[in-house]
Structures are given as structure tokens and as C-alpha cells.
Design a protein around this motif. Structure first.
Motif, PDB file in Angstrom:
ATOM      1  N   MET A   1      27.527  44.959  50.026  1.00  0.00           N
ATOM      2  CA  MET A   1      28.923  44.557  50.231  1.00  0.00           C
ATOM      3  C   MET A   1      29.676  44.601  48.897  1.00  0.00           C
ATOM      4  O   MET A   1      29.172  44.117  47.894  1.00  0.00           O
ATOM      5  N   VAL A   2      30.855  45.197  48.903  1.00  0.00           N
ATOM      6  CA  VAL A   2      31.642  45.367  47.687  1.00  0.00           C
ATOM      7  C   VAL A   2      32.663  44.234  47.572  1.00  0.00           C
ATOM      8  O   VAL A   2      33.416  43.965  48.511  1.00  0.00           O
ATOM      9  N   PHE A   3      32.664  43.573  46.419  1.00  0.00           N
ATOM     10  CA  PHE A   3      33.631  42.514  46.155  1.00  0.00           C
ATOM     11  C   PHE A   3      34.438  42.880  44.914  1.00  0.00           C
ATOM     12  O   PHE A   3      33.932  43.542  44.007  1.00  0.00           O
ATOM     13  N   THR A   4      35.676  42.405  44.888  1.00  0.00           N
ATOM     14  CA  THR A   4      36.554  42.662  43.757  1.00  0.00           C
ATOM     15  C   THR A   4      37.034  41.334  43.180  1.00  0.00           C
ATOM     16  O   THR A   4      37.389  40.423  43.938  1.00  0.00           O
ATOM     17  N   PHE A   5      37.053  41.248  41.842  1.00  0.00           N
ATOM     18  CA  PHE A   5      37.356  39.982  41.184  1.00  0.00           C
ATOM     19  C   PHE A   5      38.377  40.141  40.060  1.00  0.00           C
ATOM     20  O   PHE A   5      38.536  41.218  39.491  1.00  0.00           O
ATOM     21  N   ILE A   6      39.008  39.015  39.740  1.00  0.00           N
ATOM     22  CA  ILE A   6      39.872  38.905  38.574  1.00  0.00           C
ATOM     23  C   ILE A   6      39.352  37.743  37.732  1.00  0.00           C
ATOM     24  O   ILE A   6      39.104  36.657  38.262  1.00  0.00           O
ATOM     25  N   ASP A   7      39.171  37.974  36.444  1.00  0.00           N
ATOM     26  CA  ASP A   7      38.864  36.875  35.526  1.00  0.00           C
ATOM     27  C   ASP A   7      40.205  36.317  35.072  1.00  0.00           C
ATOM     28  O   ASP A   7      40.910  36.940  34.278  1.00  0.00           O
ATOM     29  N   GLY A  32      32.449  44.496  39.588  1.00  0.00           N
ATOM     30  CA  GLY A  32      33.595  44.346  40.478  1.00  0.00           C
ATOM     31  C   GLY A  32      34.787  43.647  39.867  1.00  0.00           C
ATOM     32  O   GLY A  32      35.757  43.334  40.565  1.00  0.00           O
ATOM     33  N   VAL A  33      34.726  43.374  38.555  1.00  0.00           N
ATOM     34  CA  VAL A  33      35.833  42.679  37.884  1.00  0.00           C
ATOM     35  C   VAL A  33      36.832  43.729  37.395  1.00  0.00           C
ATOM     36  O   VAL A  33      36.582  44.444  36.431  1.00  0.00           O
ATOM     37  N   THR A  34      37.964  43.791  38.068  1.00  0.00           N
ATOM     38  CA  THR A  34      38.931  44.857  37.804  1.00  0.00           C
ATOM     39  C   THR A  34      40.055  44.456  36.858  1.00  0.00           C
ATOM     40  O   THR A  34      40.741  45.315  36.312  1.00  0.00           O
ATOM     41  N   THR A  35      40.249  43.135  36.677  1.00  0.00           N
ATOM     42  CA  THR A  35      41.430  42.657  35.960  1.00  0.00           C
ATOM     43  C   THR A  35      41.079  41.412  35.155  1.00  0.00           C
ATOM     44  O   THR A  35      40.302  40.570  35.611  1.00  0.00           O
ATOM     45  N   LEU A  36      41.676  41.305  33.952  1.00  0.00           N
ATOM     46  CA  LEU A  36      41.518  40.128  33.113  1.00  0.00           C
ATOM     47  C   LEU A  36      42.894  39.575  32.772  1.00  0.00           C
ATOM     48  O   LEU A  36      43.827  40.335  32.511  1.00  0.00           O
ATOM     49  N   VAL A  37      42.993  38.242  32.744  1.00  0.00           N
ATOM     50  CA  VAL A  37      44.179  37.582  32.192  1.00  0.00           C
ATOM     51  C   VAL A  37      43.740  36.914  30.895  1.00  0.00           C
ATOM     52  O   VAL A  37      42.822  36.090  30.893  1.00  0.00           O
ATOM     53  N   VAL A  38      44.398  37.289  29.792  1.00  0.00           N
ATOM     54  CA  VAL A  38      43.988  36.835  28.459  1.00  0.00           C
ATOM     55  C   VAL A  38      45.040  35.869  27.916  1.00  0.00           C
ATOM     56  O   VAL A  38      46.140  36.286  27.538  1.00  0.00           O
ATOM     57  N   PRO A  39      44.723  34.575  27.869  1.00  0.00           N
ATOM     58  CA  PRO A  39      45.653  33.612  27.281  1.00  0.00           C
ATOM     59  C   PRO A  39      45.538  33.605  25.755  1.00  0.00           C
ATOM     60  O   PRO A  39      44.502  33.981  25.204  1.00  0.00           O
ATOM     61  N   SER A  40      46.579  33.163  25.100  1.00  0.00           N
ATOM     62  CA  SER A  40      46.557  33.038  23.636  1.00  0.00           C
ATOM     63  C   SER A  40      46.364  31.573  23.258  1.00  0.00           C
ATOM     64  O   SER A  40      46.403  30.695  24.117  1.00  0.00           O
ATOM     65  N   VAL A  41      46.137  31.321  21.962  1.00  0.00           N
ATOM     66  CA  VAL A  41      45.927  29.936  21.514  1.00  0.00           C
ATOM     67  C   VAL A  41      47.048  29.439  20.604  1.00  0.00           C
ATOM     68  O   VAL A  41      47.297  28.244  20.529  1.00  0.00           O
ATOM     69  N   ASN A  42      47.708  30.345  19.890  1.00  0.00           N
ATOM     70  CA  ASN A  42      48.919  30.024  19.124  1.00  0.00           C
ATOM     71  C   ASN A  42      49.485  31.322  18.561  1.00  0.00           C
ATOM     72  O   ASN A  42      49.016  32.417  18.903  1.00  0.00           O
ATOM     73  N   SER A 222      30.952  36.362  29.016  1.00  0.00           N
ATOM     74  CA  SER A 222      31.693  37.628  29.109  1.00  0.00           C
ATOM     75  C   SER A 222      32.316  37.756  30.501  1.00  0.00           C
ATOM     76  O   SER A 222      31.853  37.124  31.459  1.00  0.00           O
ATOM     77  N   PRO A 223      33.371  38.567  30.633  1.00  0.00           N
ATOM     78  CA  PRO A 223      34.130  38.599  31.892  1.00  0.00           C
ATOM     79  C   PRO A 223      33.345  39.085  33.106  1.00  0.00           C
ATOM     80  O   PRO A 223      33.702  38.749  34.239  1.00  0.00           O
ATOM     81  N   ASP A 224      32.289  39.858  32.904  1.00  0.00           N
ATOM     82  CA  ASP A 224      31.487  40.282  34.052  1.00  0.00           C
ATOM     83  C   ASP A 224      30.854  39.100  34.781  1.00  0.00           C
ATOM     84  O   ASP A 224      30.494  39.202  35.961  1.00  0.00           O
ATOM     85  N   LYS A 225      30.747  37.950  34.096  1.00  0.00           N
ATOM     86  CA  LYS A 225      30.106  36.777  34.682  1.00  0.00           C
ATOM     87  C   LYS A 225      30.975  36.111  35.752  1.00  0.00           C
ATOM     88  O   LYS A 225      30.529  35.148  36.408  1.00  0.00           O
ATOM     89  N   VAL A 226      32.192  36.593  35.957  1.00  0.00           N
ATOM     90  CA  VAL A 226      32.984  36.107  37.088  1.00  0.00           C
ATOM     91  C   VAL A 226      32.209  36.309  38.385  1.00  0.00           C
ATOM     92  O   VAL A 226      32.268  35.483  39.308  1.00  0.00           O
ATOM     93  N   ARG A 227      31.472  37.403  38.457  1.00  0.00           N
ATOM     94  CA  ARG A 227      30.651  37.659  39.645  1.00  0.00           C
ATOM     95  C   ARG A 227      29.644  36.514  39.853  1.00  0.00           C
ATOM     96  O   ARG A 227      29.429  36.058  40.977  1.00  0.00           O
ATOM     97  N   ASN A 228      29.050  36.033  38.776  1.00  0.00           N
ATOM     98  CA  ASN A 228      28.099  34.919  38.881  1.00  0.00           C
ATOM     99  C   ASN A 228      28.795  33.634  39.333  1.00  0.00           C
ATOM    100  O   ASN A 228      28.253  32.883  40.149  1.00  0.00           O
ATOM    101  N   VAL A 229      29.984  33.385  38.785  1.00  0.00           N
ATOM    102  CA  VAL A 229      30.740  32.192  39.200  1.00  0.00           C
ATOM    103  C   VAL A 229      31.018  32.259  40.699  1.00  0.00           C
ATOM    104  O   VAL A 229      30.857  31.271  41.431  1.00  0.00           O
TER     105      VAL A 229
END
Length: 258
Positions: A1-7, A32-42, A222-229
Motif C-alpha cells: 500500500m502506497v502512502f504519502t506524507f508531509i513532514d 513517501g515523504v513528498t514535502t517538508l515545511v522548514v521553520p526558522s529560529v531567528n 531525519s524527515p524520512d522518519k515521518v513514515r515511522n511516526v
């Protein structure tokens, strides 16, 4: 089964990702992680996260001042933040990482509150969601959000509060960010809370390179671990993996407009 994720929360401008972006993005894509949202710190990394988003189609970014990265020149930084948001482009999808952190006794709580209040006002002005860091500070974060009422809501990143607090954030239009903490046996309270939340109010995150999952302690996250979450989330929810995957993905695209 194919799943798609966003970190929905990955500090992709930090080590070990610097100069290794292509390989880490490929690792993520393979899971399956196709997209990342990258926040900043300052202000020190606003340009970096913006450049990453323009360099890679998969990356979107947020601009803000993290409560643990407030500098003595924060007033000028807030002015600069407002100017940047005035000229923002479509890949800037949120304001953050911002919020409150009362973990450390020596924290300058009044300054943190002042800075976060300005972020909430900017979110209201620019109609952007907030990426909120809230540690030992949920009640004050709720107070400020009720006071200012930013219409686009946002996400409470790395949530580990009570079910009542989670529902209060949801009532204010916020999503609950779920990360690697649910992989740990000791996180019984957090897992109980996440298991009872409306599925359409949950989004997934890694906080990479921080917050490694169980079994990966001592390693850089690392962002691939979204699948594990996601797999751990599926263990504590009653819905099918397909429903969870599709709903959480839709939640994230809806929140950030991507």
C-alpha cells in the motif's frame, strides 16, 4: 500500500542536512515523504530557509523567532520580520517557529510573551498560520491566542499536554503536531491524548534533526522518519492506515495551503 506524507516541521537547514540535501530528500521520497515545511529560529537563518525553498520544489518555509533564540536585538528583528512578510512569496506558508518555553528557570518570560504576541499579530495581519513551540506554557499560549485570535490558526508543535488543553487549542483553530514522542513506551499520557483527538486535527512532524524516535536514540533524526511516526500513530488509532494517511496529509495541505 502506497502512502504519502508531509513532514510539517523539519529544521532542514541544520546539520547533518547542510550540503546533503539531495540525498536526504531522496531518502524521504523513498518513504513517501513528498514535502517538508522548514521553520526558522531567528533572523540568522531566515535567508537560509528561504533559499532552500527556492532551490527545492519539495520545501516550504516559515519565518519567526523561536523563544529560545531571542536575541538582545529582538525588537529590530521583529521589524525586519514584518518587512519580510510584507514581501513574502507563496513558498512562505507560516510564521514560526515561535511561542513560549518556560522550561528553564532563568527564562525571560516577559520578553518571550512580548515577542510571541507580536508573532500572533503578524499572523493576523498577514493571514498566515502559526507554528507554535509551547513547553510548560500551554495556559499562557492559550491566553494570548484567545486575546489576539489569529484567523488562520496554526499547529501546536510537539504537543505533550493534556486532552483538555489539546481540545482548547483545537477550538481556537489549531492542529496538534505529532512526532516521535509517541514511539516511546513511557509516553503513555501523550499517546492516550493523541488516540482521542479528532483525526482531522492531527498533523505529522519529525523536528529533525532533533527528537529521534525509539530505537534511534543518539542518532540525528531525519524527515524520512515521518513514515515511522505514522506507523506508531496507526497503532494507537482505530482508523485504517489508509484513512489516517489520507486525512493527515489533507490536514497539512489545508493548514499551509500547499
Amino acid at each position: 500500500m502506497v502512502f504519502t506524507f508531509i513532514d510539517s516541521h523539519c529544521h532542514f537547514d541544520f546539520d547533518p542536512f547542510k550540503n546533503n540535501e539531495v540525498s536526504y530528500l531522496q531518502m524521504a521520497k523513498d518513504k513517501g515523504v513528498t514535502t517538508l515545511v522548514v521553520p526558522s529560529v531567528n533572523q540568522s537563518n531566515w535567508n537560509h530557509v528561504s533559499r532552500l525553498a527556492h532551490q527545492f520544489d519539495e520545501i516550504y518555509y516559515a519565518l519567526g523567532i523561536h523563544p529560545l533564540f531571542i536575541t538582545p536585538s529582538y525588537e529590530r528583528e521583529l521589524e525586519n520580520l514584518g518587512e519580510l512578510l510584507d514581501g513574502k512569496n507563496k513558498k512562505c506558508v507560516a510564521i514560526g517557529e515561535c511561542g513560549l518555553d518556560f522550561w528553564y528557570p532563568e527564562s525571560d518570560i516577559e520578553t518571550q510573551i512580548s515577542v510571541f504576541r507580536q508573532h500572533c499579530l503578524l499572523a493576523k495581519q498577514h493571514q498566515l498560520p502559526l507554528i507554535v513551540h509551547s513547553r510548560k506554557s500551554h495556559d499562557m499560549v492559550l491566553k494570548l491566542l484567545r486575546e489576539i485570535q489569529p484567523e488562520r490558526g496554526g499547529v501546536i508543535h510537539g504537543f505533550s499536554g493534556s486532552l483538555q488543553q489539546a481540545n482548547q487549542f483545537i477550538d481556537l483553530g489549531f492542529y496538534i503536531g505529532v512526532g516521535g514522542v509517541i514511539s516511546y513506551e513511557r509516553a503513555k499520557k501523550t499517546k492516550m491524548v493523541i488516540s482521542q483527538l479528532p483525526l482531522d486535527k492531527i498533523i505529522l512532524e519529525t523536528d529533525a534533526p532533533d527528537m529521534p524516535l525509539f530505537g534511534f536514540q543518539g542518532e540525528k533524526n531525519s524527515p524520512d522518519k515521518v513514515r515511522n511516526v505514522f506507523e506508531y500513530l496507526s497503532l494507537i488509532r482505530k482508523e485504517s492506515m489508509q484513512t489516517i494517511s489520507e486525512t493527515v496529509y489533507k490536514n497539512t495541505t489545508s493548514l499551509f495551503g500547499i
